[in-house]
Design a protein around this motif. Structure first.
Motif, PDB file in Angstrom:
ATOM      1  N   PRO A 157      55.652-114.194  26.102  1.00 50.98           N
ATOM      2  CA  PRO A 157      56.472-112.988  26.183  1.00 50.98           C
ATOM      3  C   PRO A 157      55.583-111.748  26.087  1.00 50.98           C
ATOM      4  N   ALA A 158      55.867-110.768  26.901  1.00 50.57           N
ATOM      5  CA  ALA A 158      55.039-109.552  26.910  1.00 50.57           C
ATOM      6  C   ALA A 158      55.390-108.663  25.727  1.00 50.57           C
ATOM      7  N   ALA A 159      54.368-107.997  25.186  1.00 53.56           N
ATOM      8  CA  ALA A 159      54.582-107.020  24.123  1.00 53.56           C
ATOM      9  C   ALA A 159      55.199-105.778  24.751  1.00 53.56           C
ATOM     10  N   ALA A 160      55.798-104.925  23.917  1.00 52.22           N
ATOM     11  CA  ALA A 160      56.346-103.675  24.414  1.00 52.22           C
ATOM     12  C   ALA A 160      55.245-102.880  25.112  1.00 52.22           C
ATOM     13  N   GLU A 161      54.053-102.911  24.544  1.00 54.32           N
ATOM     14  CA  GLU A 161      52.867-102.308  25.151  1.00 54.32           C
ATOM     15  C   GLU A 161      51.797-103.380  25.186  1.00 54.32           C
ATOM     16  N   PRO A 162      50.928-103.340  26.198  1.00 59.75           N
ATOM     17  CA  PRO A 162      49.914-104.396  26.297  1.00 59.75           C
ATOM     18  C   PRO A 162      48.928-104.383  25.131  1.00 59.75           C
ATOM     19  N   THR A 163      48.391-105.545  24.856  1.00 60.95           N
ATOM     20  CA  THR A 163      47.355-105.675  23.838  1.00 60.95           C
ATOM     21  C   THR A 163      46.111-104.949  24.338  1.00 60.95           C
ATOM     22  N   GLY A 164      45.525-104.123  23.479  1.00 64.96           N
ATOM     23  CA  GLY A 164      44.337-103.394  23.890  1.00 64.96           C
ATOM     24  C   GLY A 164      43.770-102.566  22.754  1.00 64.96           C
ATOM     25  N   VAL A 165      42.670-101.876  23.056  1.00 65.65           N
ATOM     26  CA  VAL A 165      41.993-101.052  22.062  1.00 65.65           C
ATOM     27  C   VAL A 165      41.202 -99.964  22.793  1.00 65.65           C
ATOM     28  N   VAL A 166      40.976 -98.857  22.106  1.00 61.27           N
ATOM     29  CA  VAL A 166      40.106 -97.787  22.596  1.00 61.27           C
ATOM     30  C   VAL A 166      38.921 -97.702  21.645  1.00 61.27           C
ATOM     31  N   VAL A 167      37.708 -97.688  22.221  1.00 64.92           N
ATOM     32  CA  VAL A 167      36.490 -97.638  21.420  1.00 64.92           C
ATOM     33  C   VAL A 167      35.599 -96.522  21.958  1.00 64.92           C
ATOM     34  N   GLU A 168      35.143 -95.657  21.063  1.00 59.31           N
ATOM     35  CA  GLU A 168      34.231 -94.578  21.451  1.00 59.31           C
ATOM     36  C   GLU A 168      32.786 -94.983  21.197  1.00 59.31           C
ATOM     37  N   ARG A 169      31.906 -94.514  22.079  1.00 58.18           N
ATOM     38  CA  ARG A 169      30.477 -94.698  21.940  1.00 58.18           C
ATOM     39  C   ARG A 169      29.796 -93.420  22.419  1.00 58.18           C
ATOM     40  N   THR A 176      50.883-110.659  22.922  1.00 58.15           N
ATOM     41  CA  THR A 176      51.935-109.898  22.237  1.00 58.15           C
ATOM     42  C   THR A 176      51.455-108.958  21.138  1.00 58.15           C
ATOM     43  N   ALA A 177      50.168-108.892  20.855  1.00 58.60           N
ATOM     44  CA  ALA A 177      49.687-108.108  19.710  1.00 58.60           C
ATOM     45  C   ALA A 177      49.880-106.603  19.886  1.00 58.60           C
ATOM     46  N   GLY A 178      49.931-106.124  21.120  1.00 60.62           N
ATOM     47  CA  GLY A 178      50.122-104.699  21.359  1.00 60.62           C
ATOM     48  C   GLY A 178      48.859-103.894  21.088  1.00 60.62           C
ATOM     49  N   PRO A 179      48.970-102.562  21.175  1.00 58.38           N
ATOM     50  CA  PRO A 179      47.795-101.711  20.975  1.00 58.38           C
ATOM     51  C   PRO A 179      47.263-101.816  19.547  1.00 58.38           C
ATOM     52  N   GLN A 180      45.936-101.817  19.435  1.00 61.11           N
ATOM     53  CA  GLN A 180      45.275-101.858  18.133  1.00 61.11           C
ATOM     54  C   GLN A 180      44.776-100.462  17.781  1.00 61.11           C
ATOM     55  N   GLN A 181      44.468-100.235  16.513  1.00 63.66           N
ATOM     56  CA  GLN A 181      43.922 -98.946  16.085  1.00 63.66           C
ATOM     57  C   GLN A 181      42.645 -98.656  16.860  1.00 63.66           C
ATOM     58  N   PRO A 182      42.468 -97.431  17.350  1.00 66.17           N
ATOM     59  CA  PRO A 182      41.229 -97.117  18.056  1.00 66.17           C
ATOM     60  C   PRO A 182      40.044 -97.086  17.101  1.00 66.17           C
ATOM     61  N   GLU A 183      38.860 -97.320  17.646  1.00 68.39           N
ATOM     62  CA  GLU A 183      37.634 -97.174  16.867  1.00 68.39           C
ATOM     63  C   GLU A 183      36.917 -95.944  17.415  1.00 68.39           C
ATOM     64  N   LEU A 184      37.034 -94.852  16.689  1.00 70.20           N
ATOM     65  CA  LEU A 184      36.431 -93.595  17.097  1.00 70.20           C
ATOM     66  C   LEU A 184      35.100 -93.416  16.398  1.00 70.20           C
ATOM     67  N   LEU A 185      34.236 -92.589  16.946  1.00 70.70           N
ATOM     68  CA  LEU A 185      32.930 -92.377  16.323  1.00 70.70           C
ATOM     69  C   LEU A 185      33.075 -91.918  14.882  1.00 70.70           C
ATOM     70  N   THR A 186      34.129 -91.176  14.587  1.00 72.29           N
ATOM     71  CA  THR A 186      34.333 -90.693  13.218  1.00 72.29           C
ATOM     72  C   THR A 186      34.903 -91.759  12.301  1.00 72.29           C
ATOM     73  N   THR A 187      35.420 -92.852  12.875  1.00 71.73           N
ATOM     74  CA  THR A 187      36.015 -93.906  12.044  1.00 71.73           C
ATOM     75  C   THR A 187      35.289 -95.242  12.163  1.00 71.73           C
ATOM     76  N   ALA A 188      34.222 -95.291  12.963  1.00 71.84           N
ATOM     77  CA  ALA A 188      33.502 -96.555  13.153  1.00 71.84           C
ATOM     78  C   ALA A 188      32.908 -97.022  11.829  1.00 71.84           C
ATOM     79  N   PRO A 189      32.966 -98.311  11.577  1.00 76.27           N
ATOM     80  CA  PRO A 189      32.382 -98.834  10.337  1.00 76.27           C
ATOM     81  C   PRO A 189      30.864 -98.653  10.326  1.00 76.27           C
TER      82      PRO A 189
END
Length: 174
Positions: A19-31, A150-163
Motif C-alpha cells: 500500500p502506498a504511503a500518503a507521501e512517498p518514502t524519502g529524505v532530503v540531505v544537504e552537503r 509506506t514509511a513516508g518522508p523522513q526528517q531532512p538532514e541539513l548541514l546545521t543538523t547533521a550529526p
C-alpha cells in the motif's frame, strides 16, 4: 462456460502490492560542494552526484532501521541529467524518493538542488536485493518491502543538523 473455466485455472498472483504511503518514502540531505566535486567552470562530476545520492540513500536506510542494506544492495541502474552548474562552497540538497518497491528491486528518483533552489541534476537509481550467498536477486522480506513503501518522508538532514562525524554512514564524507 469455456471462459469461466479458463479464468479458474489462472495462476495465483505474486506478492500483494505494497500500500502506498500518503507521501512517498524519502529524505532530503544537504552537503557542501568541495574542490574535488567541480572544475573551475562549475562543472561537477558524475561521481559527485553518485556520492551525494548514495549519501542520501545511507541516511534514508539508517532512518528506517535498514542500515544493513546500504552497501550490500548492488546498483543495477543509475542515470542523471545535469541541468545547472554548481560552485565550490555552495550548499546542495539531494532529495531522494522511493518511486517503486519491486519484488526484488527498489527504484529511487532524485533531485539535486543548488543554493538558489534550482534543479542542478535529476535522475533515477535502481538497486537489487540479494541475499548474502545468492547468485542473483532475491525477493525483499515482507516487512522491509512494507516499510520501504509506506514509511513516508523522513526528517531532512541539513548541514546545521547533521550529526558529528561517526554518526550516520556517509554523513561526514561530503
Amino acid at each position: 462456460m469455456r471462459d469461466r473455466a479458463r479464468a479458474d485455472t489462472v495462476a495465483a498472483p505474486g506478492p500483494a502490492p505494497v500500500p502506498a504511503a500518503a507521501e512517498p518514502t524519502g529524505v532530503v540531505v544537504e552537503r557542501r560542494v568541495e574542490w574535488t566535486d567541480t572544475d573551475a567552470a562549475g562543472h561537477y562530476h558524475h561521481s559527485t552526484v553518485v556520492r551525494w545520492v548514495e549519501a542520501a540513500e545511507a541516511v534514508l536506510l539508517h532512518r528506517l532501521g535498514l542500515s544493513h542494506l546500504f552497501g550490500s544492495t548492488p546498483r543495477v541502474h543509475f542515470e542523471a541529467d545535469y541541468r545547472a552548474r554548481l560552485w565550490f562552497g555552495e550548499t546542495v540538497s539531494t532529495e531522494l524518493t522511493v518511486t517503486k518497491v519491486g519484488t526484488a528491486s527498489l527504484h529511487y528518483a532524485f533531485t539535486v538542488r543548488g543554493a538558489q533552489g534550482g534543479e542542478a541534476a535529476t535522475g533515477r537509481m535502481v538497486i537489487a536485493h540479494s541475499a548474502a550467498h545468492a547468485t542473483g536477486s532475491t525477493p525483499w522480506p515482507a516487512d522491509v518491502r512494507d516499510l520501504l513503501g509506506t514509511a513516508g518522508p523522513q526528517q531532512p538532514e541539513l548541514l546545521t543538523t547533521a550529526p558529528a562525524p561517526g554518526g550516520t554512514p556517509c554523513a561526514s564524507q561530503s
